[in-house]
Design a protein around this motif. Sequence first.
Motif, PDB file in Angstrom:
ATOM      1  N   UNK A  15       0.854  -1.180   0.000  1.00 30.61           N
ATOM      2  CA  UNK A  15       0.000   0.000   0.000  1.00 30.61           C
ATOM      3  C   UNK A  15       0.894   1.235   0.000  1.00 30.61           C
ATOM      4  N   UNK A  16       0.309   2.409   0.021  1.00 33.35           N
ATOM      5  CA  UNK A  16       1.030   3.653  -0.236  1.00 33.35           C
ATOM      6  C   UNK A  16       2.219   3.904   0.691  1.00 33.35           C
ATOM      7  N   UNK A  17       2.053   3.699   1.973  1.00 37.16           N
ATOM      8  CA  UNK A  17       3.135   4.033   2.910  1.00 37.16           C
ATOM      9  C   UNK A  17       4.397   3.208   2.659  1.00 37.16           C
ATOM     10  N   UNK A  18       4.326   1.871   2.670  1.00 36.05           N
ATOM     11  CA  UNK A  18       5.563   1.128   2.414  1.00 36.05           C
ATOM     12  C   UNK A  18       6.072   1.317   0.987  1.00 36.05           C
ATOM     13  N   UNK A  21       8.163   4.479   0.892  1.00 30.77           N
ATOM     14  CA  UNK A  21       9.475   4.317   1.528  1.00 30.77           C
ATOM     15  C   UNK A  21      10.412   3.510   0.636  1.00 30.77           C
ATOM     16  N   UNK A  22       9.890   2.445   0.055  1.00 31.87           N
ATOM     17  CA  UNK A  22      10.710   1.593  -0.807  1.00 31.87           C
ATOM     18  C   UNK A  22      11.128   2.348  -2.067  1.00 31.87           C
ATOM     19  N   UNK A  23      10.207   3.089  -2.677  1.00 34.10           N
ATOM     20  CA  UNK A  23      10.529   3.870  -3.881  1.00 34.10           C
ATOM     21  C   UNK A  23      11.577   4.927  -3.579  1.00 34.10           C
ATOM     22  N   UNK A  42       7.937  -4.110 -12.771  1.00 33.16           N
ATOM     23  CA  UNK A  42       7.689  -2.677 -12.622  1.00 33.16           C
ATOM     24  C   UNK A  42       8.940  -2.005 -12.062  1.00 33.16           C
ATOM     25  N   UNK A  43       9.102  -0.756 -12.411  1.00 33.34           N
ATOM     26  CA  UNK A  43      10.202   0.068 -11.923  1.00 33.34           C
ATOM     27  C   UNK A  43       9.897   0.456 -10.477  1.00 33.34           C
ATOM     28  N   UNK A  44      10.732   0.015  -9.550  1.00 33.14           N
ATOM     29  CA  UNK A  44      10.507   0.282  -8.131  1.00 33.14           C
ATOM     30  C   UNK A  44      10.642   1.767  -7.803  1.00 33.14           C
ATOM     31  N   UNK A  45      11.317   2.519  -8.651  1.00 32.01           N
ATOM     32  CA  UNK A  45      11.493   3.955  -8.416  1.00 32.01           C
ATOM     33  C   UNK A  45      10.218   4.751  -8.685  1.00 32.01           C
ATOM     34  N   UNK A  77      17.805  -2.472  -0.522  1.00 28.86           N
ATOM     35  CA  UNK A  77      16.446  -2.783  -0.952  1.00 28.86           C
ATOM     36  C   UNK A  77      15.883  -3.981  -0.181  1.00 28.86           C
ATOM     37  N   UNK A  78      16.712  -4.977   0.035  1.00 30.35           N
ATOM     38  CA  UNK A  78      16.245  -6.145   0.784  1.00 30.35           C
ATOM     39  C   UNK A  78      15.878  -5.744   2.206  1.00 30.35           C
ATOM     40  N   UNK A  79      16.693  -4.910   2.823  1.00 28.87           N
ATOM     41  CA  UNK A  79      16.390  -4.423   4.172  1.00 28.87           C
ATOM     42  C   UNK A  79      15.103  -3.595   4.172  1.00 28.87           C
ATOM     43  N   UNK A  80      14.917  -2.775   3.150  1.00 28.09           N
ATOM     44  CA  UNK A  80      13.708  -1.952   3.055  1.00 28.09           C
ATOM     45  C   UNK A  80      12.447  -2.795   2.939  1.00 28.09           C
ATOM     46  N   UNK A  81      12.524  -3.857   2.153  1.00 24.00           N
ATOM     47  CA  UNK A  81      11.371  -4.745   2.024  1.00 24.00           C
ATOM     48  C   UNK A  81      11.070  -5.431   3.359  1.00 24.00           C
ATOM     49  N   UNK A  82      12.114  -5.905   4.034  1.00 23.20           N
ATOM     50  CA  UNK A  82      11.914  -6.593   5.308  1.00 23.20           C
ATOM     51  C   UNK A  82      11.353  -5.664   6.373  1.00 23.20           C
TER      52      UNK A  82
END
Length: 85
Positions: A15-18, A21-23, A42-45, A77-82
């Motif tokens: 959803x929008x919040x995570x 942060x990830x983008x 999809x482009x994560x940016x 990125x892996x840390x951000x997803x976790x």
Amino acid sequence: MKEFTYTIQDPQGMHARPAGKIAAIAQSYPGRVTLWKGEEGVDVKKLLPLIGTNLKQGDTVIIRVEGENEEQAASSMEAAFKENI
């Protein structure tokens, strides 16, 4: 190219919040960061396409990082997803 597999843990899915942060983290790296769900990437940016993946808890995705500092970017990125989803 570096890549890792991640299974969505958040009961609300993507959803929008995570996604925001990830983008933002992805945008801090000059290379390309792509999220793959099946055959679609999809482009994560880009925030809206990332939200539009409609990822649910339990979905497994592959994140590919290409370009400069890909080792550091993949680790971040892996840390951000976790931490966020």
